[in-house]
Design a protein around this motif. Sequence first.
Motif, PDB file in Angstrom:
ATOM      1  N   ILE A 160     -38.451   6.445  98.183  1.00 39.84           N
ATOM      2  CA  ILE A 160     -38.051   6.380  99.574  1.00 39.84           C
ATOM      3  C   ILE A 160     -38.328   4.870 100.056  1.00 39.84           C
ATOM      4  O   ILE A 160     -39.679   4.594 100.215  1.00 39.84           O
ATOM      5  N   PRO A 161     -37.519   4.020 100.185  1.00 41.36           N
ATOM      6  CA  PRO A 161     -38.026   2.869 100.892  1.00 41.36           C
ATOM      7  C   PRO A 161     -38.491   2.917 102.287  1.00 41.36           C
ATOM      8  O   PRO A 161     -38.075   3.672 103.080  1.00 41.36           O
ATOM      9  N   GLU A 162     -39.502   1.851 102.423  1.00 38.41           N
ATOM     10  CA  GLU A 162     -40.310   2.246 103.472  1.00 38.41           C
ATOM     11  C   GLU A 162     -40.585   0.665 104.099  1.00 38.41           C
ATOM     12  O   GLU A 162     -40.773  -0.246 103.375  1.00 38.41           O
ATOM     13  N   TYR A 163     -40.635   0.390 105.485  1.00 34.75           N
ATOM     14  CA  TYR A 163     -40.919  -0.865 106.091  1.00 34.75           C
ATOM     15  C   TYR A 163     -42.678  -1.023 106.129  1.00 34.75           C
ATOM     16  O   TYR A 163     -43.027  -0.068 106.584  1.00 34.75           O
ATOM     17  N   TYR A 184     -41.500  -2.510 101.855  1.00 36.87           N
ATOM     18  CA  TYR A 184     -40.643  -3.643 102.050  1.00 36.87           C
ATOM     19  C   TYR A 184     -41.495  -4.269 103.167  1.00 36.87           C
ATOM     20  O   TYR A 184     -41.429  -3.897 104.297  1.00 36.87           O
ATOM     21  N   GLN A 185     -42.067  -5.420 102.885  1.00 41.50           N
ATOM     22  CA  GLN A 185     -42.815  -6.436 103.814  1.00 41.50           C
ATOM     23  C   GLN A 185     -42.038  -6.867 104.812  1.00 41.50           C
ATOM     24  O   GLN A 185     -41.284  -8.005 104.372  1.00 41.50           O
ATOM     25  N   LEU A 186     -42.040  -6.738 106.227  1.00 40.71           N
ATOM     26  CA  LEU A 186     -41.363  -7.358 107.134  1.00 40.71           C
ATOM     27  C   LEU A 186     -42.100  -8.652 107.291  1.00 40.71           C
ATOM     28  O   LEU A 186     -43.245  -8.642 107.154  1.00 40.71           O
ATOM     29  N   ARG A 187     -41.500  -9.550 108.128  1.00 36.49           N
ATOM     30  CA  ARG A 187     -42.201 -10.833 108.515  1.00 36.49           C
ATOM     31  C   ARG A 187     -43.419 -10.569 109.371  1.00 36.49           C
ATOM     32  O   ARG A 187     -44.472 -11.105 109.161  1.00 36.49           O
TER      33      ARG A 187
END
Length: 295
Positions: A220-223, A258-261
Motif C-alpha cells: 500500500i503506497p502511503e504519503y 513516500y515522503q512529501l516535501r
Amino acid sequence: MLAAFSILLIVAFDAEVTRLIQLYIVGVFVSFTLSQLGMTRHWTRELRTEVDPATRRRMRRSRAINSFGLAMTGVVLVVVLVTKFLAGAWIAILAMGTFFMIMRSIRRHYDSVGEELAIQADDQVLPTRVHAIVLVSKVHKPTMRALAYAKASRPNVLEAVMVSTDPVERDRTLDTWDRLGIDVPLKILDSPYREVIRPVVEYAKAIREASPRGVVAVFIPEYVVGHWWEQLLHNQTALRLKTRLLFTPGVMMTSVPYQLRSSRIGEERAERQDGQVRAGGTYADWARGRDEDRG
C-alpha cells in the motif's frame, strides 16, 4: 478514573475527614496484612531449599517476626471491618474487590493469548506461494516506488490492482500504464457504487481461498506528511483498508512510504525534540516546541 472516583467520594462524604478516614484505615491495614502474609510465605518457601544452619535460623527468626506482624495487623483489620463496615469501610472493600477481579481477568487474558501464540510444528512451514498485490490509485511516484519494492521481494505472482470508480480515470490510468511500459500486469476491479475497500478485500480473500497454503502480500503506497492537518487529507483510504485486512487470515500488509516535501518539517521537529532530550530539556520544553511547530 482514580481522580474522578476520589472527587466522587469527597462529594458523597461532604469532605468530612472523620467519615473518609474509614476508607483509609481499611486500605492501610489490608496492605499491612497482605505484606506480612507475603513475607511469611516467602520465608517458608526459602526454608524448603536452604541448607545452611545459620541462614535457616535467620530465616526462621524473620518468619516469626512477620507471622507476629500478620497476627497483629490481621486482628486490627477484622476489628475495623466489624466496627466500621457500615460507616463506609464497605466502599473500600468493594473497590479493592472490583480492581482485584479486573486484574485477574487481565492476567487470564494474557495467559490465554500466550497459549494461543505458542509455536507449533506447522508454524515453521513456509507458504507454498506468495501472491503480491500493489494497490494503484493513479500512476505516480508512490506507485512506482511500491512496485519497485514489491519486485525486490521476489513474490511468485506480482500484479497491480486498481479499483475503478470512474471510467474516465480508469482509461487514463490504463493509457499511462501502457505508455510507460510498466512490466507488471494491471488488474481493474470495477466498483459501480464507488466502493474502494470491499473490492480489494474480496479479491484478496478470493486469492487466499484459491491457495489456502499461500499468502497474499498487499503493498500500500502511503504519503508521509509533516503537518497534522495533512493526515486528515491523505491516507484515509489506506487506513480503512488496513483495518479491514487485519481481520483477513493469510493476508500480509506492507506500507510503502513516500515522503512529501512537508515531511521535512516533521523530520526537523523530531530532530529538535531529540536534541532537547539529549541536552537535558524538560517535558515542558518538548511540548512547547511541539505546539510551536503545530502553529
